[in-house]
Design an enzyme around this catalytic site. Structure first.
Site, PDB file in Angstrom:
ATOM      1  N   GLU A 311       1.176  -0.992   0.006  1.00 28.57           N
ATOM      2  CA  GLU A 311       0.130   0.000  -0.160  1.00 28.57           C
ATOM      3  C   GLU A 311       0.918   1.112   0.258  1.00 28.57           C
ATOM      4  O   GLU A 311       1.971   1.229   0.926  1.00 28.57           O
ATOM      5  CB  GLU A 311      -0.855   0.100   1.256  1.00 28.57           C
ATOM      6  CG  GLU A 311      -1.710   1.269   1.214  1.00 28.57           C
ATOM      7  CD  GLU A 311      -2.692   1.421   2.582  1.00 28.57           C
ATOM      8  OE1 GLU A 311      -3.304   2.348   2.631  1.00 28.57           O
ATOM      9  OE2 GLU A 311      -2.685   0.566   3.265  1.00 28.57           O
ATOM     10  N   ASN A 366      -4.434   4.973  -2.018  1.00 27.16           N
ATOM     11  CA  ASN A 366      -5.614   5.678  -1.247  1.00 27.16           C
ATOM     12  C   ASN A 366      -6.144   6.930  -2.000  1.00 27.16           C
ATOM     13  O   ASN A 366      -5.056   7.664  -2.714  1.00 27.16           O
ATOM     14  CB  ASN A 366      -5.277   6.126  -0.025  1.00 27.16           C
ATOM     15  CG  ASN A 366      -5.285   5.161   0.972  1.00 27.16           C
ATOM     16  OD1 ASN A 366      -6.219   4.435   1.582  1.00 27.16           O
ATOM     17  ND2 ASN A 366      -3.956   4.826   1.315  1.00 27.16           N
ATOM     18  N   GLU A 398      -8.098   2.440  -3.129  1.00 25.40           N
ATOM     19  CA  GLU A 398      -8.898   2.158  -1.647  1.00 25.40           C
ATOM     20  C   GLU A 398      -9.696   3.576  -1.645  1.00 25.40           C
ATOM     21  O   GLU A 398      -9.282   4.611  -1.588  1.00 25.40           O
ATOM     22  CB  GLU A 398      -7.897   2.170  -0.628  1.00 25.40           C
ATOM     23  CG  GLU A 398      -6.995   1.034  -1.051  1.00 25.40           C
ATOM     24  CD  GLU A 398      -6.221   0.681   0.428  1.00 25.40           C
ATOM     25  OE1 GLU A 398      -6.363   1.281   1.245  1.00 25.40           O
ATOM     26  OE2 GLU A 398      -5.305  -0.445   0.250  1.00 25.40           O
ATOM     27  N   ASP A 428     -11.984   1.080   2.218  1.00 21.00           N
ATOM     28  CA  ASP A 428     -10.917   1.241   3.016  1.00 21.00           C
ATOM     29  C   ASP A 428     -11.806   1.610   4.613  1.00 21.00           C
ATOM     30  O   ASP A 428     -12.873   2.279   4.560  1.00 21.00           O
ATOM     31  CB  ASP A 428      -9.960   2.276   2.751  1.00 21.00           C
ATOM     32  CG  ASP A 428      -8.702   2.057   3.681  1.00 21.00           C
ATOM     33  OD1 ASP A 428      -8.593   1.304   4.283  1.00 21.00           O
ATOM     34  OD2 ASP A 428      -8.027   3.104   3.551  1.00 21.00           O
ATOM     35  N   GLU A 485      -6.180  -4.220   8.659  1.00 21.48           N
ATOM     36  CA  GLU A 485      -5.227  -3.269   8.954  1.00 21.48           C
ATOM     37  C   GLU A 485      -4.598  -3.449  10.521  1.00 21.48           C
ATOM     38  O   GLU A 485      -5.460  -3.830  11.390  1.00 21.48           O
ATOM     39  CB  GLU A 485      -5.172  -1.989   8.393  1.00 21.48           C
ATOM     40  CG  GLU A 485      -5.791  -1.815   7.210  1.00 21.48           C
ATOM     41  CD  GLU A 485      -6.156  -0.548   7.081  1.00 21.48           C
ATOM     42  OE1 GLU A 485      -5.703   0.203   6.249  1.00 21.48           O
ATOM     43  OE2 GLU A 485      -7.441   0.252   7.411  1.00 21.48           O
TER      44      GLU A 485
END
Length: 553
Positions: A311, A366, A398, A428, A485
């Site tokens: 990520e 993201n 995300e 997310d 996460e």
């Protein structure tokens, strides 16, 4: 137009014209008196049968004098009427120049001298001033949604509600747009009265406005500064500017803390605002100088321990502040309109870095809710992939759960466009934004990511652990893979493995790393793109990172 009016008025009021008219009138009166003393006795004798006829020259002069007197009087009356009209027009022009035409309040131009005068009076009477800066929240949205006519109605209603609640000796002004200000004098021991008045203003003005059978919700943010709490300049005009500045800082703090509230000015607010300004300038400067760089956090298959993706996380390598995390600069970048440029530059770097990795390794990025408002976002992203020759199947976007509440239609269209191009989309921070099952079923997500705050609760026997279990079960029912996460230790890892087949990421596998360390890590695991020809693809598998020697420090 106003200058033409003034020029014409001055021409009419030319003193030379007044002197000439006055001279004619006086001369006519003197001649009238002189002629009348001679001609009138002659006229009377003639009427009584006298033989002598009146002097025709004197008679004509008398008639001419009478005509001149009447003309002078008529001109005098006309001048006086015109003067009165011009004075009234001038007063109206002055009133319009000093007041807001919509609300009738003072405007910014007249507010400062009015406040300065109150400051002088307050000093003479040992009283103090409180200056309120008031801003209507989300007024632009009201204008965009309902139109400017209803927007004007909202402004007019707000100003009337403020005027109704303020004391008679208060000064109220509309400074521009949806921003108002008012000034109140009070005794040094009447602080409570001002607090109560301020709270009442917030409550009263924030009541819904009934329009066309519906209601418009309106709130306000207020900042207050008092001359009792500040060391102000002896010059009233400068002191007024200082008060307005401090109240504006407090109002900004009210906006920042969620709107629909009030704050008194505190010196710490000014320091924070100054620091905020420095951050804004630093962000803009950093974008030009290439100071924003991507870091990467490993994503692991929890069953096999294999590295399957990274990520991308934004970092700011500031020359003044050092390495700055995204929680500091991302919100500011969104507010100042720099988030799209920032995201694009980071994405370009990440695509070039990821091209060096083995093609089985995915890249997750993201996306800001601001970017999702752009109807061309999917097309812009696809263009980047084409320009950098990066396969769409390796990219995962995300989207935070809070983005779903802004414009669900736009989000659905964007997700569909991305997936049609082969890009995967994950939801997310799931669990923090209260998404409904209906939304999850209607939006074509490829993956759910459980928020780290819930995963960390697994080390305690609380509701967080039960929620994680429920999300994983729900993902299985919806056929949505799940990523957890915030995996910080072996206990959390073991707990997650019992709940299902997952991907995971967290400090248990290492801190986020810059591109150079990622390249070294992948080289050690024989997972760089150059090694694809070294082995048969069927025998090639991503390396495991379960061994502690493979973890980042």
């Amino acid at each position: 137009m106003l200058e033409r009016f003034r020029g014409h008025f001055l021409a009419v009021r030319d003193p030379k014209n007044d002197v000439i008219v006055l001279g004619i009138a006086i001369t006519s009166l003197l001649l009238f008196v002189a002629a009348a003393g001679t001609i009138f006795p002659q006229i009377i004798k003639a009427w009584h049968g006298g033989a002598t006829k009146p002097d025709l020259v004197l008679a004509n002069a008398l008639l001419l004098n009478i005509a001149l007197i009447l003309l002078g009087w008529s001109r005098y009356k006309a001048l006086m009427l015109e003067l009165a009209e011009r004075c009234a027009s001038e007063e109206e022009a002055k009133r319009q120049a000093n007041t807001d035409p919509l609300t009738g309040c003072l405007n910014r131009r007249s507010f400062i001298p009015a406040t300065s005068a109150l400051l002088e009076q307050a000093r003479d009477s040992a009283r103090v001033l409180a200056l309120f800066q008031i801003d209507l929240d989300n007024f632009k949205q009201i204008n965009d949604l309902h139109g400017h006519k209803l927007g004007d109605t909202v402004l007019l209603t707000a100003s009337q509600r403020l005027a109704d609640e303020l004391p008679r000796d208060a000064v109220l002004a509309r400074l521009g747009g949806d921003e108002f200000a008012c000034v109140i004098t009070y005794g040094r021991h009447e602080q409570l009265r001002i607090d109560q008045l301020a709270e009442r203003l917030v409550e009263v003005v924030s009541q819904p406005i009934e329009i066309l059978g519906g209601a418009i919700e309106m709130t306000l943010s207020m900042g207050i500064a008092s001359s009792a709490r500040l060391e102000l300049s002896d010059d009233p005009a400068i002191a007024c500017d200082e008060l307005m500045h401090k109240a504006d800082i407090a109002m900004y703090q009210a906006k920042k803390q969620g709107k629909n509230r009030l704050f008194w000015f505190e010196p710490s607010m000014e320091f924070e605002l100054k620091f905020r300004g420095e951050l804004e300038a630093g962000i803009r400067r950093g974008l030009k100088n290439g100071e924003f760089i991507p870091y990467y956090e490993q994503q692991i298959d929890l069953d096999t321990g294999e590295l399957v993706g990274f990520e991308m996380l934004a970092r700011w390598q500031s020359p003044e502040l050092g390495l700055v995390g995204p929680d500091i600069f991302i919100p500011i970048s969104e507010e100042i309109g720099a988030i799209e440029e920032l995201s694009r530059k980071l994405m370009i770097q990440a695509l070039e870095h990821a091209k060096m990795w083995h093609p089985r390794i995915t890249l997750s990025v993201n996306v800001s809710p601001i970017q999702l408002r752009d109807p061309w976002f999917a097309q812009k992203l696809l263009k980047l992939l084409v320009e950098h020759n990066f396969p769409a199947s390796r990219l995962e976007i995300e989207i935070t759960e809070s983005s779903l509440h802004e414009n669900i239609g736009m989000v659905r269209s964007t997700i569909t466009s991305l997936r049609n191009q082969g890009i995967r989309v994950s939801l997310d921070d799931f669990g923090t934004g209260y998404s409904s099952l209906a939304q999850l079923r209607s939006l074509p997500f490829d993956r759910l990511k459980i928020d780290r705050s819930f995963v960390r609760e697994l080390k305690h026997s609380g509701a967080g652990g039960k929620l994680v279990s429920a999300i994983i079960s729900m993902g299985a029912d919806l056929e949505l893979p799940v990523t957890a996460e915030g995996i910080e230790n072996d206990f959390i890892l073991a707990s997650l493995r019992k709940l299902g087949r997952l991907k995971g990421q967290g400090y248990h596998y290492g801190r986020p790393e810059p591109a150079e360390q990622v390249t070294k890590r992948l080289a050690d695991l024989n997972m760089l793109a150059d090694h694809r020809d070294d082995q048969d693809d069927a025998d090639f598998g991503p390396g495991k990172v379960t061994d502690s020697s493979q973890k980042a420090g």
